[in-house]
Design a protein around this motif. Structure first.
Motif, PDB file in Angstrom:
ATOM      1  N   TYR A  88     -55.489  39.811  36.331  1.00 41.65           N
ATOM      2  CA  TYR A  88     -55.249  38.390  36.582  1.00 41.65           C
ATOM      3  C   TYR A  88     -53.949  37.903  35.979  1.00 41.65           C
ATOM      4  O   TYR A  88     -53.249  37.069  36.555  1.00 41.65           O
ATOM      5  CB  TYR A  88     -56.402  37.519  36.060  1.00 41.65           C
ATOM      6  N   ARG A  89     -53.615  38.390  34.755  1.00 37.12           N
ATOM      7  CA  ARG A  89     -52.413  37.876  34.096  1.00 37.12           C
ATOM      8  C   ARG A  89     -51.172  38.007  34.984  1.00 37.12           C
ATOM      9  O   ARG A  89     -50.256  37.187  34.909  1.00 37.12           O
ATOM     10  CB  ARG A  89     -52.179  38.579  32.756  1.00 37.12           C
ATOM     11  N   PHE A  90     -51.152  39.035  35.855  1.00 34.89           N
ATOM     12  CA  PHE A  90     -49.988  39.194  36.727  1.00 34.89           C
ATOM     13  C   PHE A  90     -50.030  38.168  37.869  1.00 34.89           C
ATOM     14  O   PHE A  90     -48.991  37.720  38.341  1.00 34.89           O
ATOM     15  CB  PHE A  90     -49.916  40.635  37.252  1.00 34.89           C
ATOM     16  N   TYR A  91     -51.244  37.779  38.272  1.00 37.44           N
ATOM     17  CA  TYR A  91     -51.356  36.693  39.252  1.00 37.44           C
ATOM     18  C   TYR A  91     -50.902  35.385  38.602  1.00 37.44           C
ATOM     19  O   TYR A  91     -50.226  34.566  39.223  1.00 37.44           O
ATOM     20  CB  TYR A  91     -52.803  36.583  39.743  1.00 37.44           C
ATOM     21  N   GLU A  92     -51.250  35.223  37.334  1.00 35.82           N
ATOM     22  CA  GLU A  92     -50.826  34.019  36.615  1.00 35.82           C
ATOM     23  C   GLU A  92     -49.300  33.973  36.489  1.00 35.82           C
ATOM     24  O   GLU A  92     -48.686  32.909  36.610  1.00 35.82           O
ATOM     25  CB  GLU A  92     -51.486  34.017  35.227  1.00 35.82           C
ATOM     26  N   VAL A  93     -48.699  35.128  36.226  1.00 40.94           N
ATOM     27  CA  VAL A  93     -47.229  35.186  36.163  1.00 40.94           C
ATOM     28  C   VAL A  93     -46.651  34.693  37.491  1.00 40.94           C
ATOM     29  O   VAL A  93     -45.674  33.933  37.522  1.00 40.94           O
ATOM     30  CB  VAL A  93     -46.765  36.628  35.852  1.00 40.94           C
ATOM     31  N   LEU A  94     -47.284  35.072  38.603  1.00 40.24           N
ATOM     32  CA  LEU A  94     -46.820  34.645  39.921  1.00 40.24           C
ATOM     33  C   LEU A  94     -46.978  33.132  40.087  1.00 40.24           C
ATOM     34  O   LEU A  94     -46.104  32.464  40.648  1.00 40.24           O
ATOM     35  CB  LEU A  94     -47.662  35.371  40.980  1.00 40.24           C
ATOM     36  N   GLN A  95     -48.106  32.593  39.604  1.00 44.34           N
ATOM     37  CA  GLN A  95     -48.346  31.148  39.687  1.00 44.34           C
ATOM     38  C   GLN A  95     -47.312  30.376  38.867  1.00 44.34           C
ATOM     39  O   GLN A  95     -46.823  29.334  39.285  1.00 44.34           O
ATOM     40  CB  GLN A  95     -49.755  30.805  39.163  1.00 44.34           C
ATOM     41  N   ILE A 101     -38.614  33.396  39.916  1.00 43.37           N
ATOM     42  CA  ILE A 101     -38.139  34.689  40.403  1.00 43.37           C
ATOM     43  C   ILE A 101     -37.400  34.503  41.722  1.00 43.37           C
ATOM     44  O   ILE A 101     -36.323  35.063  41.952  1.00 43.37           O
ATOM     45  CB  ILE A 101     -39.336  35.661  40.561  1.00 43.37           C
ATOM     46  N   LYS A 102     -37.962  33.672  42.586  1.00 44.71           N
ATOM     47  CA  LYS A 102     -37.331  33.399  43.892  1.00 44.71           C
ATOM     48  C   LYS A 102     -35.939  32.783  43.705  1.00 44.71           C
ATOM     49  O   LYS A 102     -34.970  33.222  44.314  1.00 44.71           O
ATOM     50  CB  LYS A 102     -38.229  32.460  44.706  1.00 44.71           C
ATOM     51  N   GLU A 103     -35.836  31.784  42.844  1.00 48.53           N
ATOM     52  CA  GLU A 103     -34.538  31.143  42.605  1.00 48.53           C
ATOM     53  C   GLU A 103     -33.517  32.161  42.104  1.00 48.53           C
ATOM     54  O   GLU A 103     -32.362  32.187  42.551  1.00 48.53           O
ATOM     55  CB  GLU A 103     -34.678  30.018  41.569  1.00 48.53           C
ATOM     56  N   LEU A 104     -33.935  33.005  41.171  1.00 48.93           N
ATOM     57  CA  LEU A 104     -32.973  33.928  40.565  1.00 48.93           C
ATOM     58  C   LEU A 104     -32.578  35.043  41.525  1.00 48.93           C
ATOM     59  O   LEU A 104     -31.416  35.477  41.525  1.00 48.93           O
ATOM     60  CB  LEU A 104     -33.542  34.473  39.254  1.00 48.93           C
ATOM     61  N   ILE A 105     -33.513  35.515  42.338  1.00 46.46           N
ATOM     62  CA  ILE A 105     -33.124  36.513  43.351  1.00 46.46           C
ATOM     63  C   ILE A 105     -32.097  35.899  44.302  1.00 46.46           C
ATOM     64  O   ILE A 105     -31.070  36.502  44.606  1.00 46.46           O
ATOM     65  CB  ILE A 105     -34.372  37.010  44.124  1.00 46.46           C
ATOM     66  N   HIS A 106     -32.344  34.663  44.735  1.00 43.94           N
ATOM     67  CA  HIS A 106     -31.408  34.048  45.675  1.00 43.94           C
ATOM     68  C   HIS A 106     -30.054  33.786  45.014  1.00 43.94           C
ATOM     69  O   HIS A 106     -29.019  33.931  45.644  1.00 43.94           O
ATOM     70  CB  HIS A 106     -32.006  32.769  46.261  1.00 43.94           C
ATOM     71  N   GLU A 107     -30.086  33.390  43.735  1.00 46.53           N
ATOM     72  CA  GLU A 107     -28.802  33.128  43.055  1.00 46.53           C
ATOM     73  C   GLU A 107     -27.994  34.403  42.858  1.00 46.53           C
ATOM     74  O   GLU A 107     -26.776  34.414  42.999  1.00 46.53           O
ATOM     75  CB  GLU A 107     -29.063  32.457  41.698  1.00 46.53           C
TER      76      GLU A 107
ATOM     77  N   ALA B  76     -47.644  26.930  40.383  1.00 50.41           N
ATOM     78  CA  ALA B  76     -46.583  26.465  41.258  1.00 50.41           C
ATOM     79  C   ALA B  76     -46.760  26.850  42.712  1.00 50.41           C
ATOM     80  O   ALA B  76     -45.928  26.491  43.537  1.00 50.41           O
ATOM     81  CB  ALA B  76     -45.243  27.013  40.749  1.00 50.41           C
ATOM     82  N   LEU B  77     -47.828  27.562  43.057  1.00 55.92           N
ATOM     83  CA  LEU B  77     -47.965  28.020  44.437  1.00 55.92           C
ATOM     84  C   LEU B  77     -48.856  27.078  45.223  1.00 55.92           C
ATOM     85  O   LEU B  77     -49.935  26.704  44.763  1.00 55.92           O
ATOM     86  CB  LEU B  77     -48.552  29.432  44.470  1.00 55.92           C
ATOM     87  N   ASP B  78     -48.417  26.701  46.425  1.00 54.19           N
ATOM     88  CA  ASP B  78     -49.226  25.813  47.257  1.00 54.19           C
ATOM     89  C   ASP B  78     -50.418  26.543  47.868  1.00 54.19           C
ATOM     90  O   ASP B  78     -51.435  25.935  48.149  1.00 54.19           O
ATOM     91  CB  ASP B  78     -48.366  25.226  48.386  1.00 54.19           C
ATOM     92  N   ASP B  79     -50.273  27.837  48.113  1.00 56.61           N
ATOM     93  CA  ASP B  79     -51.342  28.600  48.749  1.00 56.61           C
ATOM     94  C   ASP B  79     -51.820  29.710  47.817  1.00 56.61           C
ATOM     95  O   ASP B  79     -51.040  30.249  47.035  1.00 56.61           O
ATOM     96  CB  ASP B  79     -50.841  29.239  50.051  1.00 56.61           C
ATOM     97  N   VAL B  80     -53.083  30.055  47.923  1.00 63.63           N
ATOM     98  CA  VAL B  80     -53.635  31.116  47.086  1.00 63.63           C
ATOM     99  C   VAL B  80     -52.887  32.424  47.347  1.00 63.63           C
ATOM    100  O   VAL B  80     -52.514  33.131  46.416  1.00 63.63           O
ATOM    101  CB  VAL B  80     -55.152  31.266  47.367  1.00 63.63           C
ATOM    102  N   VAL B  81     -52.653  32.741  48.603  1.00 63.24           N
ATOM    103  CA  VAL B  81     -51.777  33.859  48.954  1.00 63.24           C
ATOM    104  C   VAL B  81     -50.436  33.253  49.336  1.00 63.24           C
ATOM    105  O   VAL B  81     -50.363  32.490  50.304  1.00 63.24           O
ATOM    106  CB  VAL B  81     -52.347  34.667  50.134  1.00 63.24           C
ATOM    107  N   PRO B  82     -49.374  33.522  48.586  1.00 59.44           N
ATOM    108  CA  PRO B  82     -48.087  32.848  48.864  1.00 59.44           C
ATOM    109  C   PRO B  82     -47.535  33.251  50.231  1.00 59.44           C
ATOM    110  O   PRO B  82     -47.599  34.410  50.622  1.00 59.44           O
ATOM    111  CB  PRO B  82     -47.174  33.312  47.735  1.00 59.44           C
TER     112      PRO B  82
END
Lengths: 148, 148, 148, 148, 148, 148, 148, 148, 148, 148
Positions: A88-95, A101-107, B76-82
């Motif tokens: 779960y902790r990795f799902y929390e990291v995603l939340q 992560i998205k911002e930094l990949i795009h930057e 920060a995610l709007d959907d359970v599966v992003p």
């Protein structure tokens, strides 16, 4: 026909019975640690030569060995939101950090993604004055959005 | 009262208008890159001094500055599966490699988890003959299951 | 700040008001038809020069033009299972033929996926004695599963 | 009674054991490649003559042969959002390009849908300087919305 | 831009204010009753001439009239399982009789479906000694599963 | 104890083995076609006399015959949104025309519902110059909302 | 291989058959009451020595004893919202008091969480003039949000 | 009419602006800490006298004061599984220890539940050599299952 | 146009402002208590005469009065599983006693249902030595499953 | 070990085989009708003496008798929204009348709930000129919200 799921259970049972570690199995197969683990858990097809080695060291029957070689239908979580705290902790990291992560990949790279296919993973241990730390490294090829 | 979400939108608008990068903002705040990004996106409370610096360089009003300092309700995610492909790939990593990560943490550390609280994240770029690669490092304190 | 969603709505309103077709817009932008459509609907960042052209022909204000240039958070469906019949049929194709497509990709290419990032899409019309037909072509780079 | 799902598993086991490809099976049945694959995976009823041929070449018993001929209840995905990466990419295409496909069908054909019933599918391989590409073609009759 | 949803609300408000029935509106438009109702509720694009008639009799402004002509994104239920009892009963019919309808379509027509696109609907009233009855007739073209 | 689901599977197997149609079974039972189908599929309790007839013609054992007589717990769909295309089209009708049906029931009958209990269903075939058509008729008693 | 779930069922069956209480089992294992209960129910790995003691007193076979020692994949609820009233009340406490607990943790400790890993739980009984009361105490280490 | 949700937001804004703590507010109202917090967050109706005191110290207008007195529709979580890590840990406790709590309540009290209505909650801080700890105490009346 | 939801909020605000009870409103309308409550909360259309009386005593404007008369789209719960404890207990009753109610209806009446349309509801208070009790009576016409 | 679910199935099979009614079973056990039904269906633990009586009259084996005595994990619905029409109507009552019941409980009793634990249920039949009626009475202790 033995399924990949049943082969994975056979692997886990044999590993426990024989007192083997994933690190030892990876060394036997001469393959990366995390790849070995996920492949023996059924998330990758295992090349014939490695499947044979794994079957030998884990004393698997030929049906299980054949199952290791099969193409998997991937996806290992029973629930959309995982309930096991270690996962779960990795799902929390995603939340919490997904948009970061998205911002930094795009930057750093422009419009695109980190590949989860051309990808490698490492889990390692780092000693620290504040206590030992888990370091998970995800390393995937950058794939630029491009129109064909 | 300005919400943290509204403050994050004001940050993004100002960042675009002023042509600033997250790297520049992190340098201005003298704080880690990924922390700066997630904090300005509303996932961490920003200490008063840093909120003041951020407000100055991003030309935010005092309401937005106050919002940066608030304690967030995280997630920060709007959907359970992003649905966004850049973020989804990390969910896919969890689907394919979640049990692998779990096995390796337990093998290397025993029963416990990687903390997502005492935790740092890094996103970086690695050149490779096969093409540039995204490297995401998650580094969290190991927390051993212990009874009180 | 105008959002990409608001910009897409402005595009649709202008397109209707001015009687323009997606084909005409694609010609104006000198860009592929399906790319143009999805980019103006907010699913791709539009390069500055093209955003300027689009803004001119669609008489968009500068806020909408700026929004077209923004990096999107992708994902356009309101529901996990789409309710609109025109879109649903493609979900049904996935339900009925998903494993077929998977089998054939693996048979023809080995273990890997069709990229949805290095990818192009075409929708065209084919006359047939049995009635006109919709032909949707998805063309994505094959990405082989490889460990780093 | 053997179910279509069990028959599909018997097909996959036999295909692996006998070293047959979907292309060979399609040639044996003198039927389109993708149709053959999906029919043997249980998503179409197989006409008696073809079921007999398939049973012969795949050495299936008569129960499995009978199951191939049954009318299916279609729908092959275990999860609403597919977890297997090879299949997921097509769901992602729907998320990112669904409204684009809808717009273009309506612009080129008027109000209606692409049929998923009067429909054929092709998966092929295209060599490209940038690497080989997966080309999936969906070709369905246009069905105009009409009142009776 | 007025959305189709807002136009539908304007239709309902005007219909109530002016004391018009759907039957009267259908007569005015010289169109089938159920088509008229669903089109004015936003589920079909209304041809220009009919939209003009509808706008006149319902005293709609030109924005609402334009919205009636737009191509809809269809799907009218807020919840996957409808909560309104009048609508729910049809979902219950699907739960109880769905496989029955499927069996009988296949027995009478072979492998295929009833089209919901080339389709008409009628709701009528039938007197019966046991009390008046609602008769809903769904009449759709049979579409045979055929490969291209 | 044989469940109604198992009895339904025995019915389907016997029906296929003996080459019987639902129409023939309905004639044998001297009962309406759709009722017969849904009752033998387990959605209605079958009266003793009819269960005996059905067991005789379908060569069912006494356990299956007993199961046919049991009171069912109704509901035949495995997924909230049905995946089989033949059944899905009726869900789509509900999505597109649900509020239309509701409006017309209320206009013609007042506040109330069509009963799904005092209800009959018919599936028939109608020849048409444009191709044969599926006609599904739902005929339920109007139930007025009334307070006790 | 016996799973932890099967071992838990064997524990419950033996406990009932032998008339043992959780309190007696905790005493036998010389371990905290709630830890003993959750460990024997399969939510914690049981150290070898304690597994042996448990197997002896509960007359478990060696497979079940081995299962007790396995690392669990945690998560014990079948439904996201628990249906059992005794367990549901704690979900209700979370619905009604979740934000309260969050506010008070932040006020008393700053930004961080109560660990559910370095954590102990107690369930006890308190006599009260108004009737006996259930007292559940959750005691977890405070983990401060800190960046590495 | 001000809603309880709006009143809660006004409370939070005023609390921040005036630099008040929940502890100070509880003291002002002469009410338990956790009750005060949850009541001002909108999960309990506030008695008139206390609402007046709260309005005075928090400088709320009479509409907000009236809203505090209203009967709430309880339930404070936006998602079925909470995403905020501070709140999530309690959901995790339920996942890991729910059946344990159930077993111990039944062992100590018999068949019944801990009331979440006749219930009090406390959040406190305990110093410990291993670091400070969060102690959450739930204290609810035991309600025995009894038939009327 | 005022919606039924807005009218219900206006009713609640006026009821609070004027210090009226549902019992007084029911008496004013000379209608059953629970019907009055649910109708004014927007779940039933209110006949013109009663809407006028309600508007007078609650000092509603003509838009709200018109809204009370509208045909509702019923369904009052925001979540599939209700979160408010007062409402949830009835969902719990369904979870625990649903099959019991079904068995007893079938035993006493045969195959059929309790109508929720020809239905009345009462909520009353019963004094009891063990404390006052809530008595909810649901009284609906039995509807026998019958085929047309 | 026989589960309570298996015991319930054995009860139902025996009840059918022996031609017993719930009313006769309740009389045999000298217990309330609805309690008897729900207890034998597995939703309550059955006291030893009553379990023995039930086992005798239903000719259950000792494993099933033991299962009847077990503490249940309650919750009898397979789906969150029940699909069986007889049970669904009560969910519909909750959707339409839930807030009404809540308002009336609060008006008559103050802030609190009807207990579903200290609770009894009755299902009875009432003759009426308009047809026989199902009367379901729920009678639960009022539990006042009180802080400890």
């Amino acid at each position: 026909m033995t399924t990949k799921q049943e082969a994975a259970e056979a692997v886990l049972a044999a590993k426990t019975r024989l007192g083997l570690s994933w690190a030892q199995l990876a060394e036997t197969l001469d393959a990366p640690l995390a790849w070995t683990t996920s492949a023996l858990l059924g998330q990758h097809p295992v090349p014939a030569e490695l499947a044979a080695k794994a079957a030998q060291v884990l004393e698997l029957n030929t049906d299980a060995e054949a199952a290791l070689r099969l193409q998997p239908t991937r996806g290992a979580l029973d629930d959309v939101v995982p309930t096991d705290p270690t996962i779960y902790r990795f799902y929390e990291v995603l939340q919490v950090y997904g948009p970061t992560i998205k911002e930094l990949i795009h930057e750093q790279f422009g419009d695109g993604i980190m590949s989860a296919i051309n990808f490698k993973l490492d889990v390692s241990r780092r000693e620290d004055p504040g206590g030992e730390r888990v370091v998970v490294t995800m390393d995937g090829k950058f794939l630029k959005y491009q129109w064909g």
